[in-house]
Design a protein around this motif. Structure first.
Motif, mmCIF file in Angstrom:
data_model
loop_
_atom_site.group_PDB
_atom_site.id
_atom_site.type_symbol
_atom_site.label_atom_id
_atom_site.label_comp_id
_atom_site.label_asym_id
_atom_site.label_seq_id
_atom_site.Cartn_x
_atom_site.Cartn_y
_atom_site.Cartn_z
ATOM 1 N N UNK A 1 11.618 -3.530 -0.696
ATOM 2 C CA UNK A 1 11.102 -4.522 -0.949
ATOM 3 C C UNK A 1 9.930 -4.826 -2.189
ATOM 4 N N UNK A 2 9.595 -4.921 -2.899
ATOM 5 C CA UNK A 2 8.943 -5.159 -3.684
ATOM 6 C C UNK A 2 7.487 -5.819 -3.781
ATOM 7 N N UNK A 3 6.459 -5.221 -3.493
ATOM 8 C CA UNK A 3 4.952 -6.282 -2.776
ATOM 9 C C UNK A 3 4.112 -6.048 -4.330
ATOM 10 N N UNK A 4 3.734 -6.679 -4.268
ATOM 11 C CA UNK A 4 2.978 -6.731 -6.391
ATOM 12 C C UNK A 4 1.085 -6.656 -4.706
ATOM 13 N N UNK A 5 0.599 -5.161 -5.638
ATOM 14 C CA UNK A 5 -0.606 -5.105 -4.967
ATOM 15 C C UNK A 5 -1.492 -6.526 -5.473
ATOM 16 N N UNK A 6 -2.117 -6.787 -3.851
ATOM 17 C CA UNK A 6 -3.023 -7.897 -3.657
ATOM 18 C C UNK A 6 -4.494 -7.183 -4.311
ATOM 19 N N UNK A 7 -5.007 -6.016 -4.052
ATOM 20 C CA UNK A 7 -6.321 -5.808 -4.463
ATOM 21 C C UNK A 7 -6.356 -4.452 -5.293
ATOM 22 N N UNK A 8 -7.007 -4.001 -5.972
ATOM 23 C CA UNK A 8 -7.160 -2.992 -6.522
ATOM 24 C C UNK A 8 -7.681 -1.369 -5.985
ATOM 25 N N UNK A 9 -6.472 -0.763 -4.944
ATOM 26 C CA UNK A 9 -7.076 -0.185 -4.498
ATOM 27 C C UNK A 9 -6.704 0.988 -4.714
ATOM 28 N N UNK A 10 -7.510 1.952 -5.332
ATOM 29 C CA UNK A 10 -7.862 2.968 -6.021
ATOM 30 C C UNK A 10 -6.972 4.528 -5.038
#
Lengths: 261, 261
Positions: free
Chosen positions: A77-86
């Motif tokens: 399932x597509x999950x948009x990232x919720x924080x900018x984890x590099x």
């Protein structure tokens, strides 16, 4: 200003571009350098990897349609990232503009491009605010985050789906004068346009990644951060030529060859 | 032979240890070097990070009890890895023997050690067989893969759970004469033994990782590979001192300090 590394008779040197002329420098363009007075026509040099990163960061999922399409390909399932984890990539995989991507003989047919803008860090920073973050950027180049989707799905890590030798074309040069708000990324395979998108349409910006990560991580001159791609790619086959153009930066072009063909 | 990097009056130099005497060299101990004739007592120098890796590889889950315990902590079912897929860590996080691990103020109480043997690559190799793989190893050192388990569970990547500045103590030196079959890893917190295990009891060996990865990846002199840990760790608190001893290699010791305390 456009900085590049290049070779003439196998000797790698640094320089900057004025029109079609390469001006040779001595020293390190991120630090101290002097003009040598020597010049070459750009057409007479071999373009090399513009910088070997100190640490090679990658944003991963950072454009909305790409997140959805990759999730579909992975059966998730597509999950948009919720924080900018590099995340990270590896230097062994880097090649220059016009060098060949070699697809291993045992790769599946699902070898794809990802056309990305790349940020090059110029200053040592820790704990930068979003508003100050852009001050540490030296310039920008282009990357192709070549990916083997079957291995991406089956393996525990990205060691071969993303970091197989030759899977990280980067270049052709580093541009210090660049306005991301105006930039358009265009990707072509064998001359045919596959996708075009506004380079700035990221889920998290350069400033988001730098400020979040630098709470924990010290960034150093020569670190690079690849910022992710939009959309998806067709499966690439032997002899395909991929061009990633970012307006204001230039074109990164690489041929794909299948090992043993 | 024991190779180290050290500093005297803030000048970093390389050398080798004979008993308690550091013999200073010029050049690169992985390549060409000469004796300078200069020596220092080990007690008179500051030990530095023994090598800044070209690429920093990490095996991850590679001892059976550790896999089970971490799965439990993450609220997941334990799954033993079925192939030697190598991951990555980042150089910003490296510190030397006797330097302090700084736990960020916003970390949870779940900060833990992972005591590991580290392989240092000495030769450029691609496509090595398991039987030839060990020939490319220059030597061995010790690593502490410090981990914040809450961030390991919640974040999309390991950028802060594993790669926060100071979270990768490595050292004290690189030993070239080492027999892993005889080696025992012992981990102590504030002098009290927490765990002891046979260093060789890995799910996948050095040779497994090198031969599998080198089908796709070129290894270079100066690359390091951290080989994973066994068991689990208590949660570490301000002022705890962790010692990782591997017989035949030495002791890596670091104090943990909580930021703001």
């Amino acid at each position: 200003m456009r900085w590049l590394q290049f070779s003439v008779n196998n000797k790698i040197q640094s320089g900057y571009l004025v029109g079609e002329q390469v001006h040779v420098i001595q020293g390190d363009f991120l630090d101290e350098w002097q003009d040598t007075g020597e010049t070459y026509p750009l057409s007479a040099v071999k373009i090399e990897i513009p910088i070997i990163p100190r640490t090679f960061y990658a944003a991963g999922f950072n454009y909305a349609i790409h997140v959805a399409e990759i999730a579909k390909a992975m059966g998730e399932k597509p999950v948009l990232p919720t924080s900018a984890d590099i995340g990270y990539r590896a230097n062994n995989a880097l090649i220059a503009h016009d060098e060949d991507v070699i697809i291993p003989a045992d790769a599946t047919e699902q070898v794809q491009y990802e056309g990305e803008i790349v940020m090059v860090i110029g200053k040592k920073v820790k704990n930068v605010s979003p508003s100050e973050a852009l001050d540490c950027i030296f310039g920008y180049t282009i990357g192709n985050d070549v990916s083997e989707r079957t291995w991406q799905k089956t393996d525990r890590t990205f060691f071969r789906c993303k970091n197989t030798d030759t899977f990280k074309p980067m270049g052709p040069w580093i541009e210090t004068d660049f306005d991301i708000d105006q930039a358009i990324t265009t990707i072509r395979v064998n001359g045919k346009q596959e996708i075009q998108f506004a380079t700035k349409d990221m889920i998290f910006s350069f400033a988001d990644f730098l400020s979040r990560a630098s709470k924990y991580i010290t960034f150093y001159p020569g670190d690079v951060m690849w910022m992710g791609t939009e959309g998806t790619s067709p499966n690439l086959v032997h002899n395909d030529v991929v061009e990633i153009e970012i307006s204001g930066l230039g074109v990164l072009r690489n041929r794909f060859l299948k090992e043993g063909q």
